[in-house]
Design a protein around this motif. Structure first.
Motif, PDB file in Angstrom:
ATOM      1  N   THR A 142     -69.278 -47.486  -7.061  1.00 12.26           N
ATOM      2  CA  THR A 142     -68.340 -46.965  -6.062  1.00 12.26           C
ATOM      3  C   THR A 142     -66.910 -46.977  -6.608  1.00 12.26           C
ATOM      4  O   THR A 142     -66.162 -46.016  -6.455  1.00 12.26           O
ATOM      5  CB  THR A 142     -68.415 -47.811  -4.777  1.00 12.26           C
ATOM      6  N   GLU A 152     -59.975 -44.917  -0.814  1.00 10.55           N
ATOM      7  CA  GLU A 152     -61.285 -44.767  -0.192  1.00 10.55           C
ATOM      8  C   GLU A 152     -62.329 -45.615  -0.916  1.00 10.55           C
ATOM      9  O   GLU A 152     -63.226 -46.195  -0.293  1.00 10.55           O
ATOM     10  CB  GLU A 152     -61.697 -43.293  -0.177  1.00 10.55           C
ATOM     11  N   ARG A 153     -62.210 -45.717  -2.219  1.00 13.20           N
ATOM     12  CA  ARG A 153     -63.129 -46.593  -2.951  1.00 13.20           C
ATOM     13  C   ARG A 153     -62.927 -48.044  -2.523  1.00 13.20           C
ATOM     14  O   ARG A 153     -63.888 -48.801  -2.336  1.00 13.20           O
ATOM     15  CB  ARG A 153     -62.893 -46.465  -4.460  1.00 13.20           C
ATOM     16  N   ARG A 155     -61.825 -49.069   0.350  1.00 12.75           N
ATOM     17  CA  ARG A 155     -62.349 -49.232   1.707  1.00 12.75           C
ATOM     18  C   ARG A 155     -63.858 -49.407   1.692  1.00 12.75           C
ATOM     19  O   ARG A 155     -64.416 -50.273   2.375  1.00 12.75           O
ATOM     20  CB  ARG A 155     -61.977 -48.012   2.565  1.00 12.75           C
ATOM     21  N   ARG A 156     -64.545 -48.586   0.914  1.00 11.00           N
ATOM     22  CA  ARG A 156     -66.005 -48.640   0.902  1.00 11.00           C
ATOM     23  C   ARG A 156     -66.514 -49.963   0.336  1.00 11.00           C
ATOM     24  O   ARG A 156     -67.510 -50.505   0.816  1.00 11.00           O
ATOM     25  CB  ARG A 156     -66.563 -47.466   0.103  1.00 11.00           C
ATOM     26  N   GLU A 184     -75.017 -48.103   2.666  1.00 11.38           N
ATOM     27  CA  GLU A 184     -74.119 -46.967   2.441  1.00 11.38           C
ATOM     28  C   GLU A 184     -74.989 -45.778   2.061  1.00 11.38           C
ATOM     29  O   GLU A 184     -75.503 -45.696   0.953  1.00 11.38           O
ATOM     30  CB  GLU A 184     -73.109 -47.283   1.324  1.00 11.38           C
ATOM     31  N   LEU A 189     -72.066 -40.375   2.080  1.00 10.55           N
ATOM     32  CA  LEU A 189     -70.951 -40.615   1.172  1.00 10.55           C
ATOM     33  C   LEU A 189     -70.582 -39.352   0.409  1.00 10.55           C
ATOM     34  O   LEU A 189     -69.411 -39.065   0.180  1.00 10.55           O
ATOM     35  CB  LEU A 189     -71.308 -41.733   0.190  1.00 10.55           C
TER      36      LEU A 189
END
Length: 355
Positions: A142, A152-153, A155-156, A184, A189
């Protein structure tokens, strides 16, 4: 720009302690006064190893490189040992290791090989460790997904850590899919990635107005001042780091919006550097959860460390325009690492914040 012989306790391995106790002559006498034999560390004077001479090691000068203890000989090489696995990395607290990380463009890769050594771990949760390694691989994939903006990376990975922690709390039998990143969904995604590319990195939900830039929303647990306060509350033994924190705080008091904007811009401009930092921090921290089961705390610490690096760098760049930006990122990286990596109390305090 600094010495590795300052600012922390330097542990001495048993073999070196025995060797030092037998050394004769002037260096032997000096060692007997320079070692804290009870705790197995070198004594410090004004925060520096007492053997430090004009930036050089007095022990190595007088007795040669072979006289160094394991810690001094290996640094900045970092080692974590588990049941049947020994993992090696470079410590970001070393200015050169930090520079290599910040300036690296290609994705970080890890190599594995087998040895004939025997392990001697009597009690070890091998099942959890295997699942943590799978989770870490998912997080690293990720982190290295360059189709997504860096925030965003981040956050994930935070979400993955929280999901895995919740699953683990419910029982190891139910934790497998979360620990392997199974919660996920790949299709979702991929769709989000396309959406993010089409909107220039803005997170948008169907039927809703545009949300904030991910860099902004990620950086605001409450305010940027609250975020920086997490670091300002830790004991600091580095005057320059204190200056950098104070400088950022002053900029936040003068114009928080400008700091927020520049932090977001740097996260986009130097997202490859942020990726490299994130991968290295995940690699070092995450699997330690096999001992304390604090998965979310460790993944959150890796994420927030990246955020702190960009925040403090932006604050100092605003105060003194025209500085070399990657040089600022590098300095903030190794000074932050020294605050956390080599101080167990600071590390534990931050992890408890994210617990």
């Amino acid at each position: 720009p600094d010495t590795c012989c300052r600012g922390w306790r330097i542990s001495i391995d048993e073999a070196s302690l025995k060797k030092y106790a037998k050394m004769k002559g002037l260096i032997g006498n000096r060692l007997r006064n320079s070692v804290d034999w009870h705790n197995g560390i070198f004594r410090l004077y004004r925060g520096k190893c007492v053997l430090l001479e004009d930036g050089l090691c007095g022990l190595q000068l007088e007795a040669g490189e072979e006289a160094l203890c394991d810690t001094c000989r290996q640094y900045p090489r970092h080692e974590e040992e588990y049941d049947h696995v020994r993992e090696h990395s470079l410590s970001l607290s070393c200015p050169e290791a930090a520079r290599m990380t910040i300036f690296r463009e290609t994705p970080l890769r890890f190599t594995e090989w087998e040895t004939d050594e025997e392990d001697d771990f009597d009690e070890f949760d091998a099942v959890l460790f295997a699942q943590l390694r799978e989770l870490r691989s998912t997080m690293i994939r990720t982190a290295q997904n360059r189709e997504l903006p860096l925030p965003e990376r981040l956050r994930r990975i935070t979400v993955l850590g929280q999901q895995a922690q919740s699953a683990l709390a419910e029982g190891l039998e139910q934790a497998g899919s979360a620990l392997e990143g199974g919660l996920e969904q790949p299709a979702r995604l991929a769709a989000e990635a396309d959406c993010l590319k089409q909107t220039g990195g803005m997170a948008v939900k169907e039927g809703e107005a545009e949300m904030e830039d991910p860099a902004v929303s990620l950086l605001v647990p409450t305010t940027l001042k609250a975020e920086l306060s997490l670091l300002r509350e830790l004991p600091v033994r580095d005057d320059r780091w204190q200056e950098m924190l104070d400088c950022t705080w002053e900029q936040l008091c003068l114009a928080e919006d400008k700091v927020r904007l520049l932090t977001g811009e740097w996260m986009k401009k130097y997202e490859t550097a942020g990726e490299q930092l994130l991968v290295q921090l995940l690699y070092v921290y995450l699997c330690g959860a096999v001992y304390d089961r604090q998965i979310s705390a460790k993944s959150s610490l890796a994420v927030r460390s990246v955020v702190w690096i960009f925040l403090v760098s932006a604050g100092n760049a605003l105060a003194e325009p025209g500085q070399n930006e990657k040089k600022i990122l590098t300095e903030v990286t190794w000074r932050l690492a020294r605050l956390i990596e080599h101080d167990d109390e600071n590390l534990a305090r931050l992890e408890s914040t994210f617990d």
